[in-house]
Design a protein around this motif. Structure first.
Motif: not given
Ligand code: ATP
Length: 477
Positions: A118-134
């Protein structure tokens, strides 16, 4: 070393598994032992973390070991019987203390399962410093027809980010609607996931009180099952809705909540029905003054209301900031159906100017001195109603276009869940209001009074004195 570049949120692995090249050659028994310690630690942590499931399971196992099948079966049966008795015997305490906590555990588990997707498809997951943060799902609480989910946002996110994708989240989690509002602390957001709909059925009229509470007139039911109380003191009310959206039911719900005061003379209703009296005419005897055909009489009524507001304001200046109605100086409520007929569609320029000027005075000066307006209109555009901004309280029923929602309720309200353009035609009287101190709009349904109920009410609290400028013989004093 200071902690820098800390970004709050839950990390997800960038690859499904990670391969590491061993640097040290370890004996196999050491590796097996290490894995065994890890497994035991995991078991202990899981046991403690899911205590609400592991605790009862342990108890039942112990009972089985001590007494055989009779032990756990009779305990489970006893608990089930006690819960059923509680549920039927005292539902108001069973739901919040017995049933909802269990339901919340289950719902938390179901939301957790779909959380990452849900978070990834709603674009609420954030990519930062080669990490994905939810965002982190912190807590789930259940209440009638809704789940309330507390979420820790990723650094840099705001509640509106969730509001903008609310519809996407609703589909992902399989609920009717999602509303996002700021959480109890900075960096958190509360998602309200609405499941059932208590507003599909017509709402019966609410009881009238002899002395209306002008700060809380009960006029509608909220989608969370509570009643919606309208504050009339200190405000002017605008009802906007397409044709057939139920503007009449809002007007009559408000009139009904004031009817007790009409009977005792604490409230005077002035009715302006420029559509020929079709709507307000049914309750004619309730009005102290009424005009439906003569636009000059309507202009005169508005001018009188403006004069009254100005004289009260001059007298109360420095004495009080809120006029308290008495039978000697009652609350005057101007009920106007289809305001556009007075502000936009009127062809007589002179009359139109008189109406505009007096309406402006009533709206701006009347609200603290007991001269109020409850007006209904179909089209909220500025060209039709230039004085829109002078109505602090606005109610949005079914609207024709998405853009009209923000025009009525304020910027960003549609994003926060006020889907006024999506209200089905089959649910007239449903609309959105903005509650005091709550940044998210609330869906409500106004009570519905049949023509007979309006006539009954009018017969009980009759006040009529002046119709279209003519004094009526035998009208109430
Ligand atoms: N709160 C309500 N609950 C249930 N039914 C309602 C409610 N309000 C209105 N209705 C039904 O919807 C119909 C249309 O309502 P109403 O005439 O009040 O709409 P309106 O917005 O005033 O329309 P118009 O602008 O054409 O006058 C009514 O005849 C009534 O049957």
């Amino acid at each position: 070393m200071p902690l820098i570049n800390v970004i709050h949120g839950e990390s997800i692995p960038t690859a499904p598994f990670t391969v590491r090249t061993p640097v040290l050659r370890l004996p196999i028994w050491l590796l097996v032992m290490w894995q065994a310690i890890k497994a035991v630690a995991w078991l202990v942590v899981t046991y403690v973390r899911y205590w609400w499931a592991t605790g009862p399971a342990t108890g039942l196992l112990w009972l089985y070991a001590e007494y055989g099948w009779v032990g756990p079966a009779s305990t489970a049966g006893g608990i089930a019987a006690a819960a059923t008795g509680w549920g039927f015997g005292h539902r108001p305490s069973f739901l919040p203390f017995g049933w909802y906590p269990i339901l919340a555990r289950f719902r938390r588990w179901t939301y957790r399962r779909r959380w990452q997707a849900a978070m990834v498809t709603a674009k609420l997951a954030v990519s930062f410093d080669r990490h994905t943060v939810l965002p982190i799902l912190k807590r789930v609480r259940c209440r009638p027809g809704a789940d309330v989910v507390l979420v820790r946002m990723v650094t840099g996110q705001i509640p509106d980010d969730f509001g903008k994708v609310a519809e996407r989240l609703a589909h992902t989690f399989g609920v009717r609607q999602v509303k996002a509002m700021p959480g109890p602390s900075f960096g958190t957001v509360v998602l309200v996931l609405l499941r059932g709909d208590p507003l599909t059925k017509t709402v019966a009229p609410f009881p009238t009180t002899a002395v209306p509470d002008f700060t809380a007139l009960t006029v509608a039911r909220q989608e969370d099952g509570e009643v919606f109380d309208l504050r009339l003191f200190g405000t002017q009310v605008l009802v906007v809705g397409a044709t057939g959206s139920g503007k009449g039911s809002v007007i009559w719900s408000i009139v009904r909540s004031l009817a007790g005061g009409v009977g005792t003379g604490l409230v005077k209703l002035w009715g302006l029905d420029p559509k020929g009296g079709m709507e307000l005419g049914i309750g004619l005897p309730l009005f102290d003054r009424f005009a439906s055909k003569d636009f000059a009489a309507m202009a005169t009524m508005l001018e009188e209301a403006a004069r009254e507001a100005q004289s009260r304001a001059a007298r109360l200046k420095g004495v009080t900031r809120q006029h308290i109605p008495t039978p000697a100086e009652p609350l005057i409520v101007l009920i106007i159906d289809e305001l556009a007929n007075l502000t936009a569609y009127l062809t007589d320029r002179q009359l139109k100017d008189r109406i505009k000027a007096s309406l402006g005075i009533v709206l701006s000066q009347g609200r603290a001195v007991g001269v109020h307006v409850v007006a209904a209109i179909q089209d909220p555009r500025k060209e039709v109603l230039p004085a829109r901004g002078l109505f602090p309280t606005r109610i949005a029923l079914r609207l024709s276009e998405p853009g009209e929602v923000d025009m009525v309720l304020g910027d960003g309200m549609r994003d926060r869940g006020a889907l006024g353009d999506r209200i089905p035609q089959t649910t007239p009287g449903v609309g959105y209001v903005v509650l005091d101190g709550d940044p998210t709009p609330m869906r409500v349904r106004f009570s519905f009074l049949t023509d007979d109920a309006i006539r009954d009410m009018a017969a009980t609290y009759s006040r009529l004195q002046v119709i279209d400028g003519e004094t009526v013989e035998g009208g109430a004093a």
